[in-house]
Design a protein around this motif. Structure first.
Motif, PDB file in Angstrom:
ATOM      1  N   SER A   1       0.791  -1.243   0.000  1.00  0.00           N
ATOM      2  CA  SER A   1       0.000   0.000   0.000  1.00  0.00           C
ATOM      3  C   SER A   1       0.820   1.289   0.000  1.00  0.00           C
ATOM      4  O   SER A   1       0.548   2.199   0.793  1.00  0.00           O
ATOM      5  CB  SER A   1      -0.957   0.015   1.206  1.00  0.00           C
TER       6      SER A   1
ATOM      7  N   SER B   1       1.599   4.988  -0.814  1.00  0.00           N
ATOM      8  CA  SER B   1       0.697   6.091  -1.154  1.00  0.00           C
ATOM      9  C   SER B   1       1.484   7.385  -1.106  1.00  0.00           C
ATOM     10  O   SER B   1       2.087   7.720  -0.085  1.00  0.00           O
ATOM     11  CB  SER B   1      -0.475   6.132  -0.164  1.00  0.00           C
TER      12      SER B   1
ATOM     13  N   GLN C   1      -5.404   0.407   3.967  1.00  0.00           N
ATOM     14  CA  GLN C   1      -5.571   1.445   2.942  1.00  0.00           C
ATOM     15  C   GLN C   1      -5.183   2.857   3.381  1.00  0.00           C
ATOM     16  O   GLN C   1      -6.032   3.743   3.490  1.00  0.00           O
ATOM     17  CB  GLN C   1      -7.012   1.460   2.418  1.00  0.00           C
TER      18      GLN C   1
ATOM     19  N   GLN D   1      -4.208   6.503   2.585  1.00  0.00           N
ATOM     20  CA  GLN D   1      -4.485   7.300   1.386  1.00  0.00           C
ATOM     21  C   GLN D   1      -4.512   8.778   1.762  1.00  0.00           C
ATOM     22  O   GLN D   1      -5.037   9.153   2.808  1.00  0.00           O
ATOM     23  CB  GLN D   1      -5.827   6.881   0.778  1.00  0.00           C
TER      24      GLN D   1
ATOM     25  N   SER E   1      -9.683  -1.617  -1.655  1.00  0.00           N
ATOM     26  CA  SER E   1     -10.125  -0.263  -1.326  1.00  0.00           C
ATOM     27  C   SER E   1     -11.563  -0.278  -0.827  1.00  0.00           C
ATOM     28  O   SER E   1     -12.409  -0.963  -1.394  1.00  0.00           O
ATOM     29  CB  SER E   1     -10.008   0.642  -2.558  1.00  0.00           C
TER      30      SER E   1
ATOM     31  N   ALA F   1     -12.856   6.328  -1.049  1.00  0.00           N
ATOM     32  CA  ALA F   1     -12.177   7.195  -2.013  1.00  0.00           C
ATOM     33  C   ALA F   1     -12.662   8.622  -1.797  1.00  0.00           C
ATOM     34  O   ALA F   1     -13.745   8.844  -1.254  1.00  0.00           O
ATOM     35  CB  ALA F   1     -12.464   6.750  -3.446  1.00  0.00           C
TER      36      ALA F   1
END
Length: 259
Positions: free
Chosen positions: A130, A132, A184, A186, A233, A236
């Motif tokens: 992962s 990012s 995740q 992000q 995921s 978002a």
């Protein structure tokens, strides 16, 4: 014919194959794979199952995929674009020594071709996943964990500062532990790091700001998933102010908007 094919849908709704025969888009990193392609700036990068090399496919009629990694026992997955440095950041699994377990690392790949097979950014742990990159390209987040843990048992979330050459100069652990699973990481459009953690016993969504983790929607629900493969995921950013997410509550999945 047993191939995994990357397909695109055009503006009229027509589907067409992107990757031609005999290429099959699939990676074997961690054996389960996932995260085997990236489409960015009109270019597709993908892992070919037969040789596990990364290929670049530029747009244009009759253009064929070209390998950008060497013919070595290396595997790649979980790509993110680093546009300012014309590279891909990804996971590399090195199987060069059959007498020992494969070596995992976080590497940078020259998008035009990388004979070395990647420049190591982070190494030394059993597993990585992962990556990012922050919107301004100055910070990189990633997950890592060690045997005997699986990623749903315990992972660590790290953030490093990138210098002008793209190397990590300073890194700190911001979340995760042997008994805390992070999922995740992000960045928001505004450059705030978000992630899912099960520190309360439930996989909830957090943001890292001012040196602390702030829960966004604390509830008895799961915003995360067991990370069997790369590229999973559950949320978002619809904008800088709003998140589109899924979560499981009382045994049922729901789709939601989160301020």
């Amino acid at each position: 014919q047993g191939r995994c094919v990357l397909v695109r849908c055009d503006a009229s709704g027509q589907a067409a194959d992107v990757t031609p025969a005999p290429y099959s888009v699939r990676t074997r990193v961690h054996e389960y794979g996932g995260g085997e392609y990236l489409a960015t700036g009109g270019v597709v990068f993908f892992v070919n199952y037969a040789d596990q090399r990364v290929y670049r496919l530029d747009a244009g009629p009759g253009v064929q995929p070209q390998p950008i990694t060497p013919e070595r026992p290396l595997r790649y997955a979980d790509f993110v674009p680093d546009r300012s440095r014309n590279r891909l950041i990804c996971i590399r699994e090195d199987h060069s020594d059959p007498a020992h377990e494969a070596v995992n690392a976080l590497v940078g790949l020259d998008a035009a071709g990388d004979r070395a097979g990647g420049r190591v950014l982070v190494e030394g742990n059993d597993f990585y996943a992962s990556p990012s990159l922050s919107p301004d390209g100055t910070r990189l987040a990633w997950l890592t964990w060690r045997h005997p843990n699986m990623p749903w048992d315990g992972t660590e979330l790290w953030v490093g500062e990138l210098d002008s050459a793209g190397d990590i100069r300073r890194a700190e652990q911001v979340a995760g532990a042997e008994d805390e699973s992070v999922f995740q990481p992000q960045w928001s459009p505004g450059g705030v790091l978000h992630f899912v953690s099960d520190r309360t016993g439930w996989w909830n969504l957090y943001r890292w700001e001012g040196g602390r983790a702030e829960p966004l929607a604390p509830m008895d629900a799961e915003f995360g998933l067991p990370q069997w493969v790369f590229g999973m995921s559950t949320y978002a950013f619809e904008s800088a102010q709003r998140i589109v997410c899924t979560f499981r509550h009382a045994g049922a999945w729901q789709l939601a908007l989160l301020d």
